[in-house]
Motif scaffolding. Structure first.
Motif, mmCIF file in Angstrom:
data_model
loop_
_atom_site.group_PDB
_atom_site.id
_atom_site.type_symbol
_atom_site.label_atom_id
_atom_site.label_comp_id
_atom_site.label_asym_id
_atom_site.label_seq_id
_atom_site.Cartn_x
_atom_site.Cartn_y
_atom_site.Cartn_z
ATOM 1 N N ASP A 49 9.030 -75.561 49.063
ATOM 2 C CA ASP A 49 8.171 -74.820 49.969
ATOM 3 C C ASP A 49 7.674 -73.570 49.267
ATOM 4 O O ASP A 49 8.294 -72.520 49.319
ATOM 5 C CB ASP A 49 8.945 -74.450 51.235
ATOM 6 C CG ASP A 49 8.056 -73.764 52.281
ATOM 7 O OD1 ASP A 49 6.893 -73.475 51.947
ATOM 8 O OD2 ASP A 49 8.533 -73.536 53.393
ATOM 9 N N VAL A 50 6.551 -73.704 48.560
ATOM 10 C CA VAL A 50 6.028 -72.599 47.762
ATOM 11 C C VAL A 50 5.790 -71.374 48.623
ATOM 12 O O VAL A 50 6.080 -70.241 48.246
ATOM 13 C CB VAL A 50 4.721 -73.024 47.058
ATOM 14 C CG1 VAL A 50 4.123 -71.865 46.299
ATOM 15 C CG2 VAL A 50 4.990 -74.180 46.111
ATOM 16 N N GLY A 51 5.267 -71.592 49.838
ATOM 17 C CA GLY A 51 4.919 -70.465 50.683
ATOM 18 C C GLY A 51 6.088 -69.583 51.031
ATOM 19 O O GLY A 51 5.938 -68.380 51.194
ATOM 20 N N MET A 52 7.279 -70.151 51.144
ATOM 21 C CA MET A 52 8.420 -69.353 51.558
ATOM 22 C C MET A 52 8.735 -68.251 50.573
ATOM 23 O O MET A 52 8.873 -67.085 50.934
ATOM 24 C CB MET A 52 9.640 -70.269 51.736
ATOM 25 C CG MET A 52 10.900 -69.530 52.113
ATOM 26 S SD MET A 52 10.698 -68.564 53.594
ATOM 27 C CE MET A 52 11.682 -67.139 53.171
ATOM 28 N N TRP A 53 8.832 -68.593 49.284
ATOM 29 C CA TRP A 53 9.271 -67.571 48.344
ATOM 30 C C TRP A 53 8.137 -66.717 47.802
ATOM 31 O O TRP A 53 8.354 -65.676 47.223
ATOM 32 C CB TRP A 53 10.066 -68.200 47.201
ATOM 33 C CG TRP A 53 9.374 -69.289 46.442
ATOM 34 C CD1 TRP A 53 9.560 -70.625 46.593
ATOM 35 C CD2 TRP A 53 8.402 -69.140 45.418
ATOM 36 N NE1 TRP A 53 8.768 -71.317 45.721
ATOM 37 C CE2 TRP A 53 8.043 -70.430 44.989
ATOM 38 C CE3 TRP A 53 7.786 -68.051 44.814
ATOM 39 C CZ2 TRP A 53 7.104 -70.660 43.999
ATOM 40 C CZ3 TRP A 53 6.837 -68.273 43.824
ATOM 41 C CH2 TRP A 53 6.512 -69.567 43.419
ATOM 42 N N LYS A 109 1.632 -63.342 55.392
ATOM 43 C CA LYS A 109 1.278 -64.311 56.424
ATOM 44 C C LYS A 109 2.451 -64.457 57.380
ATOM 45 O O LYS A 109 3.540 -63.941 57.115
ATOM 46 C CB LYS A 109 0.923 -65.668 55.796
ATOM 47 C CG LYS A 109 2.067 -66.281 55.002
ATOM 48 C CD LYS A 109 1.608 -67.486 54.187
ATOM 49 C CE LYS A 109 1.392 -68.708 55.058
ATOM 50 N NZ LYS A 109 2.658 -69.247 55.587
ATOM 51 N N PRO A 110 2.267 -65.152 58.508
ATOM 52 C CA PRO A 110 3.400 -65.400 59.409
ATOM 53 C C PRO A 110 4.525 -66.140 58.702
ATOM 54 O O PRO A 110 4.299 -66.930 57.787
ATOM 55 C CB PRO A 110 2.768 -66.258 60.521
ATOM 56 C CG PRO A 110 1.326 -65.859 60.524
ATOM 57 C CD PRO A 110 0.984 -65.596 59.080
ATOM 58 N N VAL A 112 -3.831 -62.671 48.305
ATOM 59 C CA VAL A 112 -3.421 -63.766 47.413
ATOM 60 C C VAL A 112 -1.968 -63.563 46.995
ATOM 61 O O VAL A 112 -1.616 -62.495 46.479
ATOM 62 C CB VAL A 112 -4.308 -63.820 46.160
ATOM 63 C CG1 VAL A 112 -3.762 -64.823 45.157
ATOM 64 C CG2 VAL A 112 -5.737 -64.184 46.534
ATOM 65 N N PRO A 113 -1.094 -64.553 47.177
ATOM 66 C CA PRO A 113 0.290 -64.444 46.692
ATOM 67 C C PRO A 113 0.335 -64.732 45.192
ATOM 68 O O PRO A 113 0.627 -65.851 44.755
ATOM 69 C CB PRO A 113 1.025 -65.509 47.509
ATOM 70 C CG PRO A 113 -0.014 -66.539 47.792
ATOM 71 C CD PRO A 113 -1.324 -65.800 47.927
ATOM 72 N N THR A 133 2.956 -58.459 57.829
ATOM 73 C CA THR A 133 2.959 -57.006 57.743
ATOM 74 C C THR A 133 2.140 -56.475 56.567
ATOM 75 O O THR A 133 1.921 -55.276 56.459
ATOM 76 C CB THR A 133 4.407 -56.484 57.638
ATOM 77 O OG1 THR A 133 5.098 -57.198 56.615
ATOM 78 C CG2 THR A 133 5.129 -56.660 58.964
ATOM 79 N N ALA A 134 1.691 -57.363 55.679
ATOM 80 C CA ALA A 134 0.785 -56.958 54.599
ATOM 81 C C ALA A 134 -0.631 -57.486 54.834
ATOM 82 O O ALA A 134 -1.450 -57.480 53.918
ATOM 83 C CB ALA A 134 1.296 -57.446 53.251
#
Length: 465
Positions: A450-454, A404-405, A222-223, A374-375
């Protein structure tokens, strides 16, 4: 003392490499050399052996060691002070007693004891720049999730109404929110995840500048920085520096015996036949290396045919910051076989997790693994492995890794901002948080919205024995 530290380090590596019997023997040898005055180190060693015993199928012996941890921690508090002097710590003890007297859930007992040891550990041992002594620990069981907010002042426990299947669905919902394009739907999903995982500890978290997350699968993916508080309408990253950690106890900074020779080592754009791996070259990796290396004074850049495993292992121990921009492959069946793809042919450029874990990078401050997932952990039910945790075993102070990728171009932009802060000496957790906030606030950035990026980048703090 040195021999004991070496044995415990070898025991941890054995546990990382799924060799619990060897870990038991090494921890047992180390425990025989303890004297009074080393109660916290002894408790940590007992917990290590308990985990190894549990993985060996020796649950009853593991519970005996847990009892030894409680006795040792009681000695740590001293004769004039009760170990369970606060209601929170008493709740933890009652939980352990319940497990010992009833159905044996060794995993739960280990987690509870971890929580107790984390509470007893003195706050003064947190080195400068590390995430503070507050930790949120999640233990995922089949029928519920148990969670603890752990501080040097005590422990708050909550039982969350989530089954393991619920946790899996929650993680998928968060991942869908990050990958999707519907902003309103993403906000609803991220608010729901905050409500399930963090809202029960809102009073504890409020006002805390930073904290650690220790979580079981699947919550370890979970981020947390990207979760959205439905009350304040702010992302977690806007108010807190968040770091993942592989365990509650044992938080001590790895210390190198001399200053680094170079400020930055960059390994980028390795030359290899990517079609053999079903991949394509990283078009932006070389530009990323140029942008990052310009920010530091003393740099070594390995790219193309020079970006080999041998050169990585030769230069990394002398660097303050290591940045790897390459492809990675996650082995879901055995994390030891997860690997970074560097320069070489016929598999010679593959760097496996178990190789990384056996390096000696104690002088390194930060390792940035700018590669996909990598995590991401393997599928083992106990002690799952990631490339990030295996790099931690090599001894650096922090690792920044991906859940994630990642997109090659966007990653190069993100890392330029991250290294702009790292290069000036900003500690990794704070640097990551400030980089995240930068892209939240910059609507004109290519990553706007882009929430996923940061949020996919999480610092993993490492502490010595």
């Amino acid at each position: 003392t040195l021999q004991r530290r070496v044995r415990l380090a070898k025991a941890r590596h054995a546990l990382y490499q799924s060799q619990p019997a060897a870990a038991v023997d090494l921890a047992t040898d180390a425990l025989q050399s303890f004297t009074r005055g080393r109660e916290m180190q002894k408790a940590d060693a007992l917990l290590l052996r308990a985990r190894a015993l549990q993985q060996s199928g020796r649950g009853r012996e593991a519970l005996d060691d847990i009892g030894g941890v409680l006795t040792t921690l009681h000695q740590r508090r001293g004769s004039g002070e009760s170990l369970f002097g606060t209601p929170e710590l008493q709740d933890v003890k009652d939980g352990i007693d319940e497990l010992l007297d009833g159905d044996i859930e060794v995993e739960s007992a280990l987690a509870l004891t971890d929580a107790l040891a984390g509470a007893i550990a003195p706050a003064a041992t947190t080195p400068r720049g590390e995430v503070g002594g507050d930790t949120l620990c999640f233990k995922v069981l089949d029928s519920r999730v148990r969670a603890w907010w752990i501080t040097p002042r005590g422990v708050t426990e909550r039982s969350l109404p989530l089954t393991r299947a619920d946790a899996v669905r929650l993680v998928k919902s968060v991942q869908f929110a990050i990958a999707g394009t519907d902003r309103d739907d993403a906000r609803r999903r991220l608010e729901a995840a905050y409500g399930a995982l963090l809202a029960p500890f809102r009073d504890d978290i409020t006002g805390t500048a930073s904290f650690r997350i220790v979580a079981d699968w699947p919550l370890d993916s979970v981020p947390f920085s990207a979760l959205l508080d439905p009350v304040t309408h702010r992302f977690v990253a806007e108010d807190h520096a968040v770091a993942f950690a592989p365990a509650v106890t044992g938080f001590r900074q790895s210390v190198g015996d001399r200053p680094p020779d170079v400020d930055l080592l960059v390994v980028a754009d390795p030359r290899r036949t990517y079609s053999d791996d079903g991949l394509v070259p990283l078009r932006w990796a070389s530009k990323e290396a140029d942008a990052v290396s310009r920010l530091y004074n003393r740099t070594v850049v390995l790219r193309g045919q020079e970006a080999t495993p041998r050169e990585l292992f030769r230069h990394a121990p002398q660097a303050r910051v290591v940045h790897v921009a390459a492809h990675a492959i996650v082995d879901r069946t055995d994390g030891r076989r997860s690997r970074l793809l560097l320069a070489g042919s016929n598999g010679e450029g593959d760097v496996f997790g178990e190789e990384l874990a056996n390096q000696k990078w104690n002088a390194v401050d930060v390792v940035v693994l700018a590669a996909c997932a990598t995590a991401e952990a393997d599928a083992r039910p106990t002690s799952p492995l990631t490339l990030a945790t295996q790099v931690l075993a090599a001894g650096p102070r922090f690792v920044i890794a991906t859940l994630k990728p990642i997109d090659d171009r966007l990653a190069s932009i993100f890392f330029a901002e991250l290294h702009r802060l790292l290069a000036t000496g900003v500690p990794a957790p704070e640097a990551l948080q400030r980089a995240q906030i930068h892209f939240i606030e910059q609507d004109r950035s290519p990553m706007a919205g882009d929430v996923g990026m940061w949020s996919m980048w999480t610092p993993v703090a490492v502490f010595s024995l």
